[in-house]
Design an enzyme around this catalytic site. Structure first.
Site, PDB file in Angstrom:
ATOM      1  N   HIS A  75       0.783  -1.123  -0.083  1.00 21.72           N
ATOM      2  CA  HIS A  75       0.085   0.047   0.050  1.00 21.72           C
ATOM      3  C   HIS A  75       0.808   1.427  -0.100  1.00 21.72           C
ATOM      4  O   HIS A  75       0.182   2.432  -0.064  1.00 21.72           O
ATOM      5  CB  HIS A  75      -1.106   0.023   1.118  1.00 21.72           C
ATOM      6  CG  HIS A  75      -0.455   0.151   2.478  1.00 21.72           C
ATOM      7  ND1 HIS A  75      -0.621   1.232   3.419  1.00 21.72           N
ATOM      8  CD2 HIS A  75       0.186  -0.830   3.180  1.00 21.72           C
ATOM      9  CE1 HIS A  75       0.127   1.132   4.414  1.00 21.72           C
ATOM     10  NE2 HIS A  75       0.577  -0.010   4.584  1.00 21.72           N
ATOM     11  N   CYS A 109       1.990   4.810  11.883  1.00 23.27           N
ATOM     12  CA  CYS A 109       1.793   3.473  12.661  1.00 23.27           C
ATOM     13  C   CYS A 109       1.819   3.849  14.199  1.00 23.27           C
ATOM     14  O   CYS A 109       1.652   3.208  15.020  1.00 23.27           O
ATOM     15  CB  CYS A 109       2.727   2.518  12.508  1.00 23.27           C
ATOM     16  SG  CYS A 109       2.811   1.981  10.682  1.00 23.27           S
TER      17      CYS A 109
END
Length: 384
Positions: A202, A326
């Site tokens: 991605h 993240c």
């Protein structure tokens, strides 16, 4: 108009990748382990993706393991190499600025009795090959260094590191987290001395939930997922055929005319940086020239918390991130920014702007205009 400048977190899935995914979902939907025609159709999708990716790496098809993404690829490389080679030694080397998908498995291995050396970086976020050489011991089994830092865009001296490692201890394996580098640079791991390399779909206009690990031929690793024995027992579980198909197409597209795409992103980056010149509240972290990644800018804004600025930009339709996606939902300050000795007051006042080839000069200019009007207004409400 608005603009999406969070491409280091994720990218829009390309039309070509989307078409492959839909075909695999709706037509070639057989289980690739099944022996009938429908199973063969699924298997053919995987085979085509494998061919597409291996052409970009100039590697053998047997050197590729499909995973659920960058985190699994990093875990498989680090934990798999450690478990397979622990009789030869229990010393590992990494850096202070790795993604949690590398630093967390390293910490886990320390709890299992391994010793981990973490290399310091300079103010640009770069390791010293000399310090790496000094850290390598006879019992060092693995070195893990990221190619491009996901927060500040530092480009580590990967090829020089490979030469140092294999000269000092030829049996030491070299793992590279290339999640922010693949599709931005030509990477031929076999030629560059890389034994293990992680990639995520991605980040290159492919789907989420799929990636791969390059494993150089004859490199010993153990699986971390056991079960049905798919992918030659190295990664069990029914293959994510639609994801793999989309990944293959995205990889092919990402590496086509790569130098032109890289040049275009550098132009976007240089335009943005030029627009920041003379602004007393703007501080860019790390290198800003073409010795840095073409798609990442780390910007500290004096007197404005990153979360406040992020939402202020969002209201104008401009999307950026507060550091690594993240870790952006966690209050802990960035380990990378601390490692490069960014001023304490900037640790929670830093945003990341990250480009793709789909961005335009007009979007860059619009973002700069919004920043120039928004930041002074936000700073009025902050003591500094």
């Amino acid at each position: 108009m608005g603009a999406y400048f969070d491409n280091a977190a994720t990218t829009r899935c390309s039309d070509g990748a989307k078409a492959r995914i839909i075909q695999a979902l709706s037509e070639d939907y057989g289980n690739p382990s099944s022996l009938h025609t429908k199973g063969m159709e699924g298997e053919n999708q995987i085979r085509k993706a494998r061919e597409q990716i291996c052409r970009t790496l100039k590697c053998k098809e047997s050197e590729l393991i499909f995973t659920s993404g960058g985190t699994e690829s990093n875990n498989l490389a680090i934990l798999g190499a450690a478990m397979a080679n622990r009789r030869r030694g229990m010393h590992l080397i990494t850096t202070e600025v790795e993604h949690p998908a590398v630093s967390a498995p390293m910490k886990f291995l320390e709890e299992q009795g391994f010793t981990v050396t973490r290399l310091k970086v300079d103010r640009d976020g770069l390791i010293s090959p000399e310090e790496l050489e000094q850290a390598i011991r006879p019992e060092t089994i693995l070195v893990s260094v990221m190619y491009v830092n996901n927060e500040i865009g530092a480009v580590e001296p990967v090829e020089e590191a490979a030469r140092v490692i294999h000269r000092k201890n030829p049996e030491t394996l070299f793992h590279v987290d290339a999640i922010q580098a693949y599709g931005k640079y030509l990477i031929y791991p076999g030629r560059q001395g890389i034994d293990l390399m992680s990639v995520s779909g991605h980040k290159i206009h492919g789907p989420k939930g799929v990636g791969f690990l390059y494993v150089r031929e004859k490199t010993r690793i153990k699986p971390v997922i056991y079960g049905g024995g798919q992918q030659k027992n190295m990664r069990s579980g029914t293959e994510n055929v639609p994801g793999i198909a989309g990944l293959g197409q995205a990889a092919q597209e990402a590496c086509e005319m790569l130098s032109e795409k890289q040049e275009y992103m550098y132009q976007l980056k240089e335009r943005f940086l030029a627009g920041l010149e003379g602004l007393e509240w703007a501080h860019v972290n790390g290198r800003t020239g073409r010795d840095s990644a073409p798609h990442i800018i780390s910007l500290s804004v004096d007197g404005v918390r990153s979360e406040v600025l992020l939402h202020g930009l969002e209201e104008k339709g401009i999307y950026v991130s507060a550091g690594s996606a993240c870790a952006s939902n966690k209050p802990a300050p960035s380990g990378t920014l601390q490692a490069i000795h960014v001023k304490r007051e900037y640790l929670d006042s830093t945003i990341r702007i990250s480009f793709s080839g789909e961005n335009t000069i007009n979007e860059v200019d619009e973002c700069l205009d919004v920043l120039k009007s928004l930041v002074p207004m936000l700073r009025k409400y902050t003591r500094h």
